[in-house]
Design a protein around this motif. Structure first.
Motif, PDB file in Angstrom:
ATOM      1  N   LYS A 153      51.765  39.560  37.331  1.00 34.97           N
ATOM      2  CA  LYS A 153      52.881  38.829  37.932  1.00 34.97           C
ATOM      3  C   LYS A 153      52.369  37.849  38.979  1.00 34.97           C
ATOM      4  O   LYS A 153      52.759  36.673  39.003  1.00 34.97           O
ATOM      5  CB  LYS A 153      53.860  39.828  38.562  1.00 34.97           C
ATOM      6  CG  LYS A 153      54.908  39.229  39.502  1.00 34.97           C
ATOM      7  CD  LYS A 153      55.905  38.374  38.786  1.00 34.97           C
ATOM      8  CE  LYS A 153      57.012  37.925  39.743  1.00 34.97           C
ATOM      9  NZ  LYS A 153      57.937  36.958  39.108  1.00 34.97           N
ATOM     10  N   LEU A 154      51.479  38.319  39.852  1.00 36.27           N
ATOM     11  CA  LEU A 154      50.933  37.460  40.900  1.00 36.27           C
ATOM     12  C   LEU A 154      50.118  36.314  40.322  1.00 36.27           C
ATOM     13  O   LEU A 154      50.278  35.153  40.712  1.00 36.27           O
ATOM     14  CB  LEU A 154      50.070  38.288  41.858  1.00 36.27           C
ATOM     15  CG  LEU A 154      50.788  39.257  42.793  1.00 36.27           C
ATOM     16  CD1 LEU A 154      49.788  40.183  43.470  1.00 36.27           C
ATOM     17  CD2 LEU A 154      51.591  38.499  43.830  1.00 36.27           C
ATOM     18  N   THR A 155      49.222  36.626  39.391  1.00 33.71           N
ATOM     19  CA  THR A 155      48.336  35.591  38.856  1.00 33.71           C
ATOM     20  C   THR A 155      49.082  34.607  37.959  1.00 33.71           C
ATOM     21  O   THR A 155      48.813  33.405  37.988  1.00 33.71           O
ATOM     22  CB  THR A 155      47.173  36.232  38.074  1.00 33.71           C
ATOM     23  OG1 THR A 155      47.695  37.152  37.112  1.00 33.71           O
ATOM     24  CG2 THR A 155      46.235  36.961  39.003  1.00 33.71           C
TER      25      THR A 155
ATOM     26  N   THR B 166      32.900  30.205  37.377  1.00 34.13           N
ATOM     27  CA  THR B 166      33.594  29.921  38.630  1.00 34.13           C
ATOM     28  C   THR B 166      34.726  30.911  38.872  1.00 34.13           C
ATOM     29  O   THR B 166      34.907  31.401  39.989  1.00 34.13           O
ATOM     30  CB  THR B 166      34.149  28.486  38.628  1.00 34.13           C
ATOM     31  OG1 THR B 166      33.075  27.569  38.419  1.00 34.13           O
ATOM     32  CG2 THR B 166      34.832  28.167  39.947  1.00 34.13           C
ATOM     33  N   LEU B 167      35.504  31.211  37.831  1.00 37.04           N
ATOM     34  CA  LEU B 167      36.642  32.130  38.015  1.00 37.04           C
ATOM     35  C   LEU B 167      36.168  33.537  38.345  1.00 37.04           C
ATOM     36  O   LEU B 167      36.770  34.232  39.168  1.00 37.04           O
ATOM     37  CB  LEU B 167      37.503  32.140  36.761  1.00 37.04           C
ATOM     38  CG  LEU B 167      38.803  31.328  36.845  1.00 37.04           C
ATOM     39  CD1 LEU B 167      39.719  31.883  37.941  1.00 37.04           C
ATOM     40  CD2 LEU B 167      38.500  29.853  37.158  1.00 37.04           C
ATOM     41  N   THR B 168      35.079  33.981  37.722  1.00 41.36           N
ATOM     42  CA  THR B 168      34.540  35.299  38.073  1.00 41.36           C
ATOM     43  C   THR B 168      34.079  35.316  39.526  1.00 41.36           C
ATOM     44  O   THR B 168      34.340  36.278  40.261  1.00 41.36           O
ATOM     45  CB  THR B 168      33.360  35.659  37.155  1.00 41.36           C
ATOM     46  OG1 THR B 168      33.814  35.688  35.798  1.00 41.36           O
ATOM     47  CG2 THR B 168      32.788  37.025  37.510  1.00 41.36           C
TER      48      THR B 168
ATOM     49  N   ALA C 233      43.008  33.206  42.646  1.00 43.90           N
ATOM     50  CA  ALA C 233      42.358  33.178  41.341  1.00 43.90           C
ATOM     51  C   ALA C 233      43.263  32.530  40.300  1.00 43.90           C
ATOM     52  O   ALA C 233      42.806  31.740  39.462  1.00 43.90           O
ATOM     53  CB  ALA C 233      41.985  34.597  40.911  1.00 43.90           C
ATOM     54  N   GLY C 234      44.566  32.840  40.354  1.00 45.52           N
ATOM     55  CA  GLY C 234      45.504  32.228  39.421  1.00 45.52           C
ATOM     56  C   GLY C 234      45.612  30.732  39.623  1.00 45.52           C
ATOM     57  O   GLY C 234      45.650  29.953  38.654  1.00 45.52           O
ATOM     58  N   SER C 235      45.660  30.297  40.885  1.00 51.70           N
ATOM     59  CA  SER C 235      45.755  28.869  41.178  1.00 51.70           C
ATOM     60  C   SER C 235      44.515  28.111  40.713  1.00 51.70           C
ATOM     61  O   SER C 235      44.603  27.040  40.104  1.00 51.70           O
ATOM     62  CB  SER C 235      45.957  28.650  42.680  1.00 51.70           C
ATOM     63  OG  SER C 235      47.181  29.180  43.106  1.00 51.70           O
ATOM     64  N   VAL C 236      43.344  28.683  41.008  1.00 49.94           N
ATOM     65  CA  VAL C 236      42.090  28.039  40.590  1.00 49.94           C
ATOM     66  C   VAL C 236      41.986  28.002  39.075  1.00 49.94           C
ATOM     67  O   VAL C 236      41.520  27.019  38.493  1.00 49.94           O
ATOM     68  CB  VAL C 236      40.882  28.774  41.212  1.00 49.94           C
ATOM     69  CG1 VAL C 236      39.575  28.219  40.665  1.00 49.94           C
ATOM     70  CG2 VAL C 236      40.912  28.646  42.718  1.00 49.94           C
ATOM     71  N   ALA C 237      42.435  29.060  38.413  1.00 49.35           N
ATOM     72  CA  ALA C 237      42.413  29.080  36.943  1.00 49.35           C
ATOM     73  C   ALA C 237      43.294  27.988  36.374  1.00 49.35           C
ATOM     74  O   ALA C 237      42.922  27.304  35.404  1.00 49.35           O
ATOM     75  CB  ALA C 237      42.872  30.445  36.439  1.00 49.35           C
ATOM     76  N   GLY C 238      44.480  27.810  36.972  1.00 51.42           N
ATOM     77  CA  GLY C 238      45.355  26.737  36.517  1.00 51.42           C
ATOM     78  C   GLY C 238      44.719  25.376  36.706  1.00 51.42           C
ATOM     79  O   GLY C 238      44.803  24.495  35.826  1.00 51.42           O
TER      80      GLY C 238
ATOM     81  N   VAL D   6      42.809  32.876  33.914  1.00 50.33           N
ATOM     82  CA  VAL D   6      43.617  33.648  34.861  1.00 50.33           C
ATOM     83  C   VAL D   6      43.265  35.130  34.761  1.00 50.33           C
ATOM     84  O   VAL D   6      43.065  35.811  35.772  1.00 50.33           O
ATOM     85  CB  VAL D   6      45.119  33.439  34.585  1.00 50.33           C
ATOM     86  CG1 VAL D   6      45.949  34.432  35.379  1.00 50.33           C
ATOM     87  CG2 VAL D   6      45.534  32.027  34.946  1.00 50.33           C
ATOM     88  N   ALA D   7      43.194  35.638  33.531  1.00 44.54           N
ATOM     89  CA  ALA D   7      42.872  37.056  33.320  1.00 44.54           C
ATOM     90  C   ALA D   7      41.482  37.390  33.852  1.00 44.54           C
ATOM     91  O   ALA D   7      41.271  38.454  34.455  1.00 44.54           O
ATOM     92  CB  ALA D   7      42.962  37.401  31.839  1.00 44.54           C
TER      93      ALA D   7
END
Length: 465
Positions: free
Chosen positions: A172-174, A368-370, A389-394, A408-409
């Motif tokens: 939900k958060l991510t 980068t995401l890890t 993490a969700g914002s950076v993934a987007g 995101v995951a």
């Protein structure tokens, strides 16, 4: 269309860097997030009063978005306290004690049970539900207390919490931070959670067996914790037959919930509501049957304990979530319509700009995401930074052109495995306390298996983007 980056965009980027920096230094980030909200608001509106109001409005927005998650966790903790105080949890888990006959069976049985229970109760309550019952059995089977703590950590705070498929707080958060449906994050996380879980737990078991064989780890004698007079009396409130009835009823009700989720295609808020409503029903039923005339007061007492836990856990999350909601749809509702014409949101604008400056690859995005996820987990919460993490993934997915759900995951998994209770020492206290081991030693034991798991999972993610 490429939107020219404004001061709002650069302030947002600077504060993301500051938040990461403070997390690396193991400092709290609430003040930084509040300052970021204020500076973005005053830059956008030019009004001091509106900017001060935006801080409060951002908290309201964040709490509104997170309220169902906070509520269900509080209710589940309240229910778990009912099960523990009446001794029903002892009966629920006792059949599995027959499976634990040697260290290997102890490790895998405790781990798998911890994972399943954590899906419904979350890891911290699950530690209390499981540890007190199976710890002495595991120790008698020859598994050191450190091995028991590792199993509960890796399967509960690692596998179960990083996927969070039932309560769905993490996705939900991510997903909100990345601006995508929660179902996309859940689907994308399944192969990554499986890879991370299998690699990490097998590596941990290998190192554990090696050290036991070499004599580095010795079997631990079990010293039971003395029950208070009140706890003992509460455990005698129900008869054996009543405890057995509820021990069967509780998992059946949750199994019906899971079946209902699949049959009715319930996800996100609908799934959370089903689990939460069932937990309230169980709480009320058990409390009234066990405490009878005092059931009304005990129900309120358990709910207070649950809400205290819920808001204590999410207290650090709310300011951080409030800041990162400004990067997407939350900006208009918190500050107002002050973004440049043609803007698709601060995060999307940055992603588009980044795509036009530095063409990113799947490899760079995954690594980068890890890294970002691991850094955000260093605050010891696991949840307070996954919005980042969700914002950076987007942002990276816009630049790469695909793979937003996988990224995101991946960030979610890295953040929770590091900060949710497997590596950061102050996040390991529940399992360490139950097993009476040093949390720093437990963190050191988990470090290499988790690091191996993150490397392998990151490589797998590169092929899935």
């Amino acid at each position: 269309m490429l939107v020219e980056l404004s001061a709002l965009h650069w302030i947002y980027v600077v504060f993301i860097a500051l938040i990461i920096g403070f997390m690396v230094k193991r400092r709290d980030t609430s003040l930084i997030c509040i300052l970021g909200i204020f500076l973005i608001a005053i830059t956008a509106t030019g009004s001091l009063s509106s900017s001060v109001s935006s801080i409060f409005n951002s908290f309201i927005y964040a709490i509104t978005e997170l309220l169902s998650t906070i509520l269900v966790i509080s209710i589940i903790v309240a229910m778990s306290k009912t099960l523990t105080s009446t001794g029903i949890n002892d009966v629920m888990i006792s059949p599995f004690t027959k499976l634990i006959r040697n260290p290997a069976l102890a490790y895998w049985t405790i781990g798998i049970l911890m994972m399943v229970i954590s899906w419904f109760f979350w890891p911290s309550p699950a530690v209390a539900l499981l540890g007190a019952v199976l710890l002495p059995v595991a120790l008698r089977a020859g598994l050191p207390a450190l091995g028991v703590a590792m199993a509960m950590n890796l399967f509960g705070h690692g596998i179960a919490l990083s996927g969070d498929y039932v309560i769905q707080a993490a996705p939900k958060l991510t997903s909100d931070a990345a601006g995508i449906p929660i179902g996309d994050v859940i689907s994308a996380s399944i192969p990554l959670v499986v890879v991370m879980g299998v690699v990490t737990t097998i590596a941990a078991f290998y190192f554990l067996r090696r050290d036991m064989k070499n004599g580095v780890l010795q079997p631990t004698p079990y010293v039971p914790v003395e029950l208070t007079e009140q706890t003992t009396s509460e455990k005698n409130l129900l008869s054996i037959s009543q405890k057995r009835f509820f021990a069967i009823l509780v998992p059946i009700l949750f199994a019906i919930d899971v079946a209902g989720m699949f049959t009715l295609d319930l996800t996100g808020g609908d799934a959370t509501a089903l689990v939460g409503g069932t937990s309230i029903f169980i709480l009320l039923l058990i409390t009234m049957v066990s405490h009878k005339n005092k059931g009304l007061e005990k129900t309120t007492s358990f709910l207070i304990d649950g809400f205290t836990f819920g808001f204590k856990v999410f207290g650090p999350v709310i300011p951080i979530a409030a800041f990162f909601y400004l990067g997407d749809a939350g900006f208009g509702k918190i500050v107002g319509d002050f973004l440049p014409n043609g803007s698709q949101g601060i995060v999307n604008d940055l992603g588009i700009a980044l795509a036009n400056i530095v063409p990113l690859s799947k490899v760079v995005g995954a690594v980068t995401l890890t890294t970002v996820g691991a850094i955000t987990g260093m605050d010891g919460s696991g949840f307070s930074g996954i919005s980042l993490a969700g914002s950076v993934a987007g942002l990276f997915a816009v630049a790469i052109g695909k793979g937003v759900a996988t990224l995101v995951a991946l960030g979610q998994i890295a953040a929770i495995w590091v900060g949710g209770g497997t590596l950061v020492p102050w996040a390991l206290i529940p399992a360490a306390a139950i097993c009476n081991v040093d949390p720093f030693e437990l963190a050191r034991r988990n470090l290499l298996p988790v690091a191996i798991g993150l490397v392998v999972t990151t490589i797998v993610a590169m092929f899935l983007i």
